[in-house]
Write a protein that holds these residues in place. Sequence first.
Motif, PDB file in Angstrom:
ATOM      1  N   LEU A   1      37.805  35.213  45.960  1.00  0.00           N
ATOM      2  CA  LEU A   1      39.100  35.041  45.296  1.00  0.00           C
ATOM      3  C   LEU A   1      39.585  36.264  44.514  1.00  0.00           C
ATOM      4  O   LEU A   1      40.701  36.749  44.729  1.00  0.00           O
ATOM      5  N   PRO A   2      38.768  36.816  43.591  1.00  0.00           N
ATOM      6  CA  PRO A   2      39.290  37.916  42.780  1.00  0.00           C
ATOM      7  C   PRO A   2      39.529  39.188  43.585  1.00  0.00           C
ATOM      8  O   PRO A   2      40.334  40.035  43.187  1.00  0.00           O
ATOM      9  N   VAL A   3      38.828  39.312  44.702  1.00  0.00           N
ATOM     10  CA  VAL A   3      39.008  40.491  45.556  1.00  0.00           C
ATOM     11  C   VAL A   3      40.353  40.359  46.281  1.00  0.00           C
ATOM     12  O   VAL A   3      41.179  41.287  46.280  1.00  0.00           O
ATOM     13  N   VAL A   4      40.586  39.184  46.860  1.00  0.00           N
ATOM     14  CA  VAL A   4      41.828  38.928  47.601  1.00  0.00           C
ATOM     15  C   VAL A   4      43.024  39.001  46.652  1.00  0.00           C
ATOM     16  O   VAL A   4      44.070  39.554  47.002  1.00  0.00           O
ATOM     17  N   GLU A   5      42.866  38.471  45.444  1.00  0.00           N
ATOM     18  CA  GLU A   5      43.947  38.500  44.443  1.00  0.00           C
ATOM     19  C   GLU A   5      44.462  39.911  44.182  1.00  0.00           C
ATOM     20  O   GLU A   5      45.616  40.093  43.829  1.00  0.00           O
TER      21      GLU A   5
END
Length: 377
Positions: free
Chosen positions: A86-90
């Motif tokens: 999630l935080p990478v894609v965000e």
Amino acid sequence: MIPVNEPLLGERETEYIAECLQTGWISSAGRFIEEFEQKWAEYCGMQYGIAVCNGTTALQVAVGCLDLQPGDEVIMPSFTIISCALPVVERGAIPVLVDCDPLTWCMDVSQIEAKITARTRAIMPVHIYGHPVDMDPVLDLAKRYNLVVIEDAAEVHGAEYLRHANGAAPVWQRCGGMGHISTFSFYANKLITTGEGGMLLTSDPVYAEKARSLRNLCFRPERRFYHTELGYNYRMTNMQAALGLAQLERFDQILAKKRWMGAAYTERLKDISCLQLPVEKEWARQVYWMYGLVLAENTGMDAVSFAKKLEARGVQTRPFFLGMHEQPVFWERGLFKDEHYPVAERMARQGLYLPSGLALTEAQLEQVCEVVKGVLS
Ligand SMILES: Cc1ncc(COP(=O)(O)O)c(C=O)c1O
């Protein structure tokens, strides 16, 4: 019904929570926060602890420390929770996946090097269900290619890894003490729980400062309400920290209970040939966060049908992770299309975990094993 998890809280928790209530220190200021941060960091062999409100936000802050640019890449296992990707894609960056090891269920470290490109910025090893990742190759590759290691230790409080650093004598190191940054969850099913809660650890003062700032809306120390960066309110409360600290004081007992549970399940289930049980590699001291099983296909059952039969006989279970490459939410973003990770796919299809909470009694464990044997006979 025997629940898949039930926490075990003690008198110390009541005492510390009462102190919060009586003194009025119920927000994110108060003595327990710093003490919990400091003592957990020390326990894991890191210098700084930054407590946050859950394990997902710990990963968001950890990834936030890297200043990732769109198109940058972070290597991680497919077999994990979405909180890692999630935080990478965000940030417009790309999770690059590897499969998992069929025995430890952790990332297959032999697949990492082939995935390193000029855009790779970090590796995110995720210790799974209580067993450590084989960290030597991860740390060696990170050094060789100048990559940051974000170690997700949400599921392995107190687990240890036998590290062989640069030809030195091997030493046991705690999980969450080996990466540049590590993250923990203290959700209610974790070995230490604050209800909801999480923490980042690091020994790098620059990351520590950045993480503290991201956790607290990037307020600037010299001028409040003036911002040069975007942050979050991910603060932990003093009451949550009070719970964590109380459990840390008796953490040896918590670990002993988990290791007893792992050994007791293994002893009773080891002769069932259609079940694959958790392992403990010679370089690992695992903590059995959740006692997982992988069911052979020749039983004619997958994990869903197995779980239904167990539930009908009073045993609650949870399925294993569904790999990141099988998530529609990522396909919609053009990620992982046509990628396959056969071990992760099999784990998702055939794996589940048994009741593993700290409140599990020997009688309940016996009953779970009898039910498992009954369903498989
Ligand atoms: C490996 C891993 N990372 C991160 C998380 C996220 O933690 P939380 O549920 O506290 O947000 C979990 C949750 O169980 C997890 O298992």
